[in-house]
Each structure stands twice: as C-alpha cells, then as structure tokens.
Design an enzyme around this catalytic site. Structure first.
Site, mmCIF file in Angstrom:
data_model
loop_
_atom_site.group_PDB
_atom_site.id
_atom_site.type_symbol
_atom_site.label_atom_id
_atom_site.label_comp_id
_atom_site.label_asym_id
_atom_site.label_seq_id
_atom_site.Cartn_x
_atom_site.Cartn_y
_atom_site.Cartn_z
ATOM 1 N N ASP A 158 0.818 -1.211 0.000
ATOM 2 C CA ASP A 158 0.000 0.000 0.000
ATOM 3 C C ASP A 158 0.862 1.277 0.000
ATOM 4 O O ASP A 158 2.091 1.202 -0.068
ATOM 5 C CB ASP A 158 -0.925 -0.073 1.225
ATOM 6 C CG ASP A 158 -2.275 0.567 0.994
ATOM 7 O OD1 ASP A 158 -2.407 1.352 0.046
ATOM 8 O OD2 ASP A 158 -3.193 0.309 1.791
ATOM 9 N N ASP A 215 -10.138 3.463 -3.143
ATOM 10 C CA ASP A 215 -10.868 2.267 -2.699
ATOM 11 C C ASP A 215 -12.287 2.196 -3.249
ATOM 12 O O ASP A 215 -12.987 3.200 -3.362
ATOM 13 C CB ASP A 215 -10.956 2.256 -1.170
ATOM 14 C CG ASP A 215 -9.592 2.012 -0.548
ATOM 15 O OD1 ASP A 215 -8.596 1.919 -1.293
ATOM 16 O OD2 ASP A 215 -9.540 1.928 0.695
HETATM 17 C C1 GLA Z 1 -5.937 1.328 1.595
HETATM 18 C C2 GLA Z 1 -6.115 0.328 0.469
HETATM 19 C C3 GLA Z 1 -7.243 -0.621 0.813
HETATM 20 C C4 GLA Z 1 -6.943 -1.341 2.111
HETATM 21 C C5 GLA Z 1 -6.681 -0.328 3.216
HETATM 22 C C6 GLA Z 1 -6.146 -0.977 4.483
HETATM 23 O O1 GLA Z 1 -7.038 2.169 1.713
HETATM 24 O O2 GLA Z 1 -6.380 0.982 -0.737
HETATM 25 O O3 GLA Z 1 -7.448 -1.557 -0.228
HETATM 26 O O4 GLA Z 1 -5.822 -2.169 1.930
HETATM 27 O O5 GLA Z 1 -5.733 0.651 2.823
HETATM 28 O O6 GLA Z 1 -5.883 -0.050 5.500
#
Ligand code: GLA
Length: 405
Positions: free
Chosen positions: A149, A204
């Site tokens: 990430d 997301d």
């Molecule tokens: C980010 C990623 C998500 C998830 C969260 C976890 O937002 O894009 O897919 O992995 O972190 O904290």
C-alpha cells in the site's frame, strides 16, 4: 584492467539477477479472497481457516479462486527488538506460518498486506526502511502474495519504493505475487509492468454500484466511478499476462448492489481483466451471490490466456457495449443498460465492424462470417449473428454473450 572489467561484469550480473520481479506469476488475473471489504482490521486465525474451508466446500477453489489474502491489521502495533514484524498476538496466537500452512494444506495460496510508508493505512508498522528484513520474514512464513500500500509515504518516489520492495522479495528467493496499491496516484500503468504483477488504478471501492462516499480525508468509489475514472484505452495498453490493472476488490455479496448490479459488476471486472478478489463473508452468502461468483463462463473471460483487456466499443442509447477479444478468434460482448429505466434494445450485427486498434483485432459480421452466441448467464446457446439481437434489459442489467464458431 581485467579486474575492472570483471567487477563491471559482476555488477551487471548481480543487478540483473536481483533487479527483477518473479516472472511466470499472474499469467491470468489473480483470483482469491481478501479480508478488507468486509472485516477491515477485525481478522484472526479462525477467519482465515473458515475462508480456506469455504473455498473448498463451496466449490470456489474448483472455479479457480486460489489466494486467501489478509489485508491490513494482521500485525502487532510494534516491531520486536530486532526490528522484525510481529503477528498480532491475540488475532494470530500461533503466528502467521501456522495459518499459511493451513491454507497450503487445502491446496490454496496465502497472502499478506503491508505498506511502502512508515505506517500502514490503519496505523500498523509499515515497511519503509525494513524492506529486505520483511521480505525474508514473508519467505520464511510461506507467504505467496504481497499487497503493498501507499500510506505515510512522505516524499517517497513511488516507482523507486515499489522497485525496492520488488528487489527485496526477489532477493528473499520465494516467488511472491507482488500487488501494487498506490491507487493510480503516480500512473503505475506507465512504469509498473516490470515491477509488479498488478497495480491498483483508483482509490478504494465502496459498497455501491453508482455513488461516492466522502470520508473527510479521502473518498471511496462505487463500481461505476471506478470503471469510468480513467481513459480505459490508456490503461489497457499497459496490461497483459503478468501485469494487470486492478480495479480493486469485488463488492458482490455485500448488500450494496441489486442482483443485476452484482452480475454487471462481476462481468465488467472479468471483461476488463481486473483481479477477481472476493470481498464478502463467504460463510453467509446467498445462493444467488455464489452463483454469480462461480459463473465459470464469465470467469473464463477473465482467465482467457490471450490476456487482452476488454474495452467499450460504443454506447447506444443507454446501452454500453463492452467487448473483449479472446483466444481462437472468439469474442465476448457485454450489453449493459446503464440507466434507471428498463430498455428494449436491438443490435443488428451486420451494421457493425468492431476494431481493437491497440491489439490489432477485428470482428465483422456478414452472411459469410457468422458467429454463434452463448448467453453466459443462462449458459445456453442463443442464436447467431445472422439475426438481429433483441433483448430487454432492466436498470443496470447486462447481457453477456460469447461469440464462437
Ligand atoms: C488502503 C487500500 C485498501 C486497504 C486499506 C487498508 O485504503 O487501498 O485496499 O488495503 O488501505 O488499510
């Protein structure tokens, strides 16, 4: 002089040996389950075991799903005195290797999450400055997949940061699928093919078909917002076997979509060669949801060995026409009624020549070039391109056909 040449050769050799990703992984988009969409950081050993069991018992493994992935929240809040990552003591009392072993015992693969920054997005220890140490741990635990990430990264350069982790994984020696997750912020489609096996293209996903969710410091996106966020031609050019655009995990089965919207979400993710990562609670899903997720005909579009990402051919009224070239000169076509009202539409094949300029494919329809049609929801043969297609589609419903001879 000889010594200098020798050192240059050694340098070139070691660089080329250690500066690469593991080839041969992700030759088709990855399929699996990820904990984040439903469980966030509320994860534990039993949950992983339940999901692995569900893969086998529900026939998901047979349908092609392979990876069980733990997202954020699997670690303790601090590294140990030697700087090693520590599994969360209450959630994973037997450590990570024990859960990885369990997943492997079912013939499945296991993955973890971390972050290029100093902390993960949920505030756990990130990998910055510990890349090689963490990669060795993952290899030791039997990890097969790393989602990486982009929170708390300060002024880090994304390409360099992902290359560092790629090299660390490679040096650790265990083939690990490397899934980049920097939300498309640094245009990974321009540079990530030699770095990882897939890269997220957007922020997301949110549990709705067509909406945005403002969280204050970030926004998450409905399936339609993700689908339409970028010029898909730019993205699809960059994708192929071993390096995919990732439109984020599926929301099928999470209650925010109608049945038809779930079908359409799944079909479009399949047509666009996005990873098929389930994001629901597999222990409690409806039969209807399970049927969508196990639809072998739709999955086959995603897993087609040619690996060409589908594209939008045209929009006719409210109907978007998405197409995808497949192996053996076959094609998939998805008619998607992107509107609030039902529509009766017709499609006279003879009026269309569909061209994929990027991958140099073309399909034309005439009386001497007839394709048979298979409806990929009913799994039945359904006429041919010799007659005009007429069909009723409800709001956000899709019809997906395979064209074959
Ligand atoms: C980010 C990623 C998500 C998830 C969260 C976890 O937002 O894009 O897919 O992995 O972190 O904290």
């Amino acid at each position: 002089m000889k010594k200098v040449i020798l050192s240059i050769l050694v340098l070139l050799f070691t660089n080329s040996v250690f500066s690469q990703k593991f080839e041969g992984l992700g030759l088709t988009p990855q399929m699996g389950w990820n904990s984040w969409n439903t469980f966030a950081t509320d994860i534990n050993e039993q949950l992983v075991k339940d999901m692995a069991d569900a893969f086998v018992n529900l026939g998901l493994k047979d349908a092609g799903y392979e990876y069980i992935l733990l997202d954020d929240g699997w670690m303790a809040m601090e590294r140990d005195a030697q700087g090693n990552l520590v599994p969360h003591p209450e959630k994973f009392p037997n450590g990570i290797k024990a859960v990885a072993d369990y997943v492997h015992s079912k013939g499945l693969k296991f993955g973890l999450y971390n972050c290029a920054g100093s902390k993960t997005c949920a505030g756990y220890p990130g990998s910055r400055g510990h890349e090689y140490q963490d990669a060795l741990k993952y290899a030791e635990w039997g990890v097969d997949y790393l989602k990486y990430d982009w929170c708390s990264t300060g002024k880090l350069n994304a390409e360099e940061a992902y290359i560092t982790m790629r090299d660390a994984l490679y040096a650790a020696g265990r083939p690990i699928f490397f899934s980049l997750c920097e939300w498309g912020a640094n245009k990974p489609w321009d540079w990530a093919a030699p770095v990882g096996h897939s890269w997220r293209t957007t922020g997301d996903i949110y549990n709705c078909f067509d909406c945005e969710k403002d969280h204050g410091d970030f926004t998450s996106w409905g399936a339609m917002q993700i689908l339409n966020m970028h010029d898909q031609d730019t993205l699809r050019k960059a994708a192929g076997p071993g390096h995919w655009n990732d439109m984020d995990m599926l929301e099928v089965g999470n209650g925010g979509f109608t049945h038809y919207e779930e079908e359409t979400h799944f079909a479009l993710w399949a047509m666009l060669n996005s990873p098929l990562l389930l994001g629901n609670d597999l222990r409690s899903m409806s039969q209807e949801t399970l049927e969508i997720l196990k639809n072998k005909d739709i999955i086959a579009l995603n897993q087609d060995a040619l690996g060409i990402q589908g594209f939008k051919y045209k929009t006719i009224g409210s109907v978007e026409v998405w197409v995808k070239p497949l192996e053996r000169d076959e094609w998939a076509i998805c008619f998607f009624n992107h509107s609030q009202a039902p529509v009766d539409f017709s499609f006279d094949w003879s009026e269309h020549i569909i061209k994929d300029e990027i991958f140099n494919k073309e399909i034309a329809f005439s009386t001497s070039n007839i394709y048979k049609l298979k409806n990929l929801y009913t799994h039945k043969e359904s006429g041919s391109t010799n007659t005009t297609l007429t069909h009723k589609l409800e709001k956000n419903q899709s019809l997906v056909l395979r064209l074959f001879r």
